[in-house]
Every structure is written in structure tokens, then in C-alpha cells.
Design a protein around this motif. Sequence first.
Motif, PDB file in Angstrom:
ATOM      1  N   UNK A 174       6.886  92.576  75.773  1.00 35.87           N
ATOM      2  CA  UNK A 174       7.890  92.797  74.774  1.00 35.87           C
ATOM      3  C   UNK A 174       7.049  93.126  73.302  1.00 35.87           C
ATOM      4  N   UNK A 175       7.743  93.823  72.448  1.00 35.98           N
ATOM      5  CA  UNK A 175       7.186  94.216  71.265  1.00 35.98           C
ATOM      6  C   UNK A 175       7.471  93.032  70.098  1.00 35.98           C
ATOM      7  N   UNK A 176       6.229  92.635  69.310  1.00 37.27           N
ATOM      8  CA  UNK A 176       6.476  91.479  68.430  1.00 37.27           C
ATOM      9  C   UNK A 176       7.063  91.676  67.025  1.00 37.27           C
ATOM     10  N   UNK A 177       7.437  93.225  66.940  1.00 36.61           N
ATOM     11  CA  UNK A 177       7.437  93.802  65.689  1.00 36.61           C
ATOM     12  C   UNK A 177       8.669  93.220  64.708  1.00 36.61           C
ATOM     13  N   UNK A 178       9.910  92.952  65.668  1.00 35.77           N
ATOM     14  CA  UNK A 178      11.081  92.375  64.875  1.00 35.77           C
ATOM     15  C   UNK A 178      11.000  90.841  64.659  1.00 35.77           C
ATOM     16  N   UNK A 179      10.373  90.230  65.640  1.00 36.00           N
ATOM     17  CA  UNK A 179      10.180  88.814  65.518  1.00 36.00           C
ATOM     18  C   UNK A 179       9.303  88.454  64.375  1.00 36.00           C
ATOM     19  N   UNK A 180       8.350  89.178  64.111  1.00 36.70           N
ATOM     20  CA  UNK A 180       7.307  89.112  63.329  1.00 36.70           C
ATOM     21  C   UNK A 180       8.226  89.257  61.837  1.00 36.70           C
ATOM     22  N   UNK A 181       9.068  90.140  61.729  1.00 34.45           N
ATOM     23  CA  UNK A 181       9.881  90.239  60.388  1.00 34.45           C
ATOM     24  C   UNK A 181      10.533  89.064  60.236  1.00 34.45           C
ATOM     25  N   UNK A 182      11.356  88.389  61.312  1.00 36.55           N
ATOM     26  CA  UNK A 182      12.083  87.400  60.982  1.00 36.55           C
ATOM     27  C   UNK A 182      11.228  85.956  60.761  1.00 36.55           C
ATOM     28  N   UNK A 183      10.243  85.813  61.338  1.00 31.07           N
ATOM     29  CA  UNK A 183       9.157  84.825  61.162  1.00 31.07           C
ATOM     30  C   UNK A 183       8.560  84.709  59.647  1.00 31.07           C
ATOM     31  N   UNK A 184       8.359  86.010  59.379  1.00 30.96           N
ATOM     32  CA  UNK A 184       7.820  86.159  57.953  1.00 30.96           C
ATOM     33  C   UNK A 184       8.718  85.861  56.883  1.00 30.96           C
ATOM     34  N   UNK A 185      10.105  86.083  57.160  1.00 30.73           N
ATOM     35  CA  UNK A 185      10.897  85.827  56.332  1.00 30.73           C
ATOM     36  C   UNK A 185      11.448  84.381  56.290  1.00 30.73           C
ATOM     37  N   UNK A 186      11.291  83.813  57.284  1.00 31.07           N
ATOM     38  CA  UNK A 186      11.434  82.194  57.591  1.00 31.07           C
ATOM     39  C   UNK A 186      10.246  81.566  56.757  1.00 31.07           C
ATOM     40  N   UNK A 187       9.077  81.955  56.892  1.00 28.79           N
ATOM     41  CA  UNK A 187       7.983  81.305  56.441  1.00 28.79           C
ATOM     42  C   UNK A 187       7.976  81.361  54.890  1.00 28.79           C
ATOM     43  N   UNK A 188       8.688  82.442  54.304  1.00 33.02           N
ATOM     44  CA  UNK A 188       8.710  82.660  52.839  1.00 33.02           C
ATOM     45  C   UNK A 188       9.675  81.720  52.252  1.00 33.02           C
ATOM     46  N   UNK A 189      10.652  81.062  53.093  1.00 32.21           N
ATOM     47  CA  UNK A 189      11.579  80.185  52.852  1.00 32.21           C
ATOM     48  C   UNK A 189      11.223  78.924  53.546  1.00 32.21           C
ATOM     49  N   UNK A 190      10.083  78.399  53.758  1.00 25.80           N
ATOM     50  CA  UNK A 190       9.662  77.426  54.666  1.00 25.80           C
ATOM     51  C   UNK A 190      10.607  76.140  54.189  1.00 25.80           C
ATOM     52  N   UNK A 191      10.996  75.732  53.027  1.00 18.99           N
ATOM     53  CA  UNK A 191      11.663  74.571  52.835  1.00 18.99           C
ATOM     54  C   UNK A 191      12.958  74.322  53.736  1.00 18.99           C
ATOM     55  N   UNK A 192      13.608  75.771  53.829  1.00 20.30           N
ATOM     56  CA  UNK A 192      14.939  75.603  54.782  1.00 20.30           C
ATOM     57  C   UNK A 192      14.734  75.462  56.047  1.00 20.30           C
TER      58      UNK A 192
END
Length: 319
Positions: A174-192
Motif C-alpha cells: 500500500x502507499x503511505x502517502x495519504x495516511x502520512x498526511x492524516x497522521x501528521x495532521x493529528x500529530x499537530x493537534x496531539x492534545x485531541x
Amino acid sequence: MMFRYEDLGDDQFEELIVLLCRHLLGVGVKGFAKGPDGGRDAKFVGTAQLMPSTAAPWVGTVIVQAKHTNGYNKSFSETDFYSAKSDKSVIGEEVLRVKKLRAASQLDHYMLFANRRLAGNAEQTITTFIAEATGVPVGSIYLCGIEQLESWLKQFPEVAKVARLDPVDSPLIVSPDELAEVVEAFAAHSALITETIDQPPEARTSYEVKNNLNQMTPEYAKLQRKLYLKDTAQIRAFLAAPENQHILRAYETAVEEFQLKIIAKRKDYQNFDAAMNYLVDLLFNRDPVLRQHKRLTRAVVFYMYWNCDIGLGVDDATA
């Protein structure tokens, strides 16, 4: 590049190397088989046709190794592959095996193929390291990276034709590209994401039923739930927020690819534990963002499963 080598399976890559070595060494090359120490070697005994040259061919026993990775843009110089200070690297473990074979008079020459980039200085350094550690002469060691592999396959185009590397036969890739975008966005709002809640939402299909449908073992299911269930409400809320619609679209794209690939390759795995572990290991190997946020990546993949976005649910089983 003729092939996306990272999208091949280990067996496919080994087959390609055997077919190539039958041109380089001779038709007597025997395919990869497990040796007494658990390693998988190909073997040739006799006088080589082209290695290292027609003027001065190798004579004796040639042991061939193929080291395949699903990772992108990998090189021989990465520390997990080669480190002069560690015998836990790929080369370090190979050195131990080569020494045993050499001591048992079962190896005169050694070839190692990998779908990794091999710079000239790295080739010299690693070849010298193997020679000094094993007693095999430098002239009897050959390292082949992607650059030389491509050159050989252009010289012997029939190898690629005979190999018939059908993507359908590849492993779960599988390609990691889209999931990486999701995880990176989550990581920027880690408190949530890291905030713990007392009552997480119910799964769309009960967890126990879903685990039975997907053959996930009770022990693995219990551990997954313990580690990541507390994150599911925050992930759901984050994806549902209007300002995160682009993240939701990336998530849905990742889900679609994962589910289609898992369905296609489901028969390759005895249980869903193996599919989940293979999936996250592949993602970590392919994307630095996901490697940086391993726990969060696992939490999102668990959410996909918990939310019935991947794996079988009741509707799938009764359809």
C-alpha cells in the motif's frame, strides 16, 4: 527503472536474481533454499561464465544472497543494513553466515544483491569489511545495488520477460502517502488525540463479532483494545470537524486502498493479526512521518478496524 522493486515480494525478487545469475554464472545456479542456519541462499558450483570477467572467471562454489526491502529509496549505507559497529545489521548477520560457510569449505565466492542504491565509496567500504571479517578475498566478493541490477537487466532483457513479475502476485503493498498526511495532521493537534476518555464509542459491529469474522486472535484483540481504544473518540471528532474535511478525504482515500488490498490478499494471512502487523510494518518502512509517529499510526490503523473501515463487518459477512 524497469521495475518498482519495492513493490515486489521477497520470492519474486529472489526469482529475478536466480534468473539473472544463470546468465552471469551459468545454468547450474540452484534457486534459493533454506540452509542449515536458516538463511536462504542460491548456489553455483563450477566455472562462472561472466563473473567477475570472462578472462578470469570465478572457479568453485558461489553463494548468492538476495536482500529485498519494500522501503522507498533505500541504500546500502543505512545503519540497519550496514554498520561496522554492529553484527545486528543485515551485513553483520551475513558476515556471521559467510564465516561459517567459509570455515566449512562451502563458499569460495560471495554475491549479494539488494534493491538499494550502492554508491562507489560504500561498495568499497562494505566489500573490504566483509573481506576482513570473513577471510574471503576482496576479488571474490560482489555487491549489486539497483544501479548495476538495472544495467544487467538491460543487457539481458529476457530475464525480465521470463520472470513475468505480475503485480497480482505481489504481497500486500500500500502507499503511505495519504495516511502520512492524516497522521501528521493529528500529530499537530496531539492534545485531541492523547486525551483519555472514560467511555469510548461503541464500534459499528461489536468488537467480539468483528474479531471472529476476521480471525483476529483474542490475545491480540485484547491488547489492541487496551492500547488504542481510548484514542478512537478523539480521532472520530477530529475527522468530523468541518475544518478538517481535507484530512477526512485523505483518510477515506487511505481506507479505500487498504481495504481493497487487504481483501485481495486476505488469503495470504492465517489471521488478521498478521495482516495488521504486516500493514503497519510496511507503512513504517515506507514513510518517515509514520516512523516518527509510530504509536499514533497504530492508533489510526486500529481506528480503521474498530470503525469497520477495514476488515470484515456483519454486513460483509451476510452479503
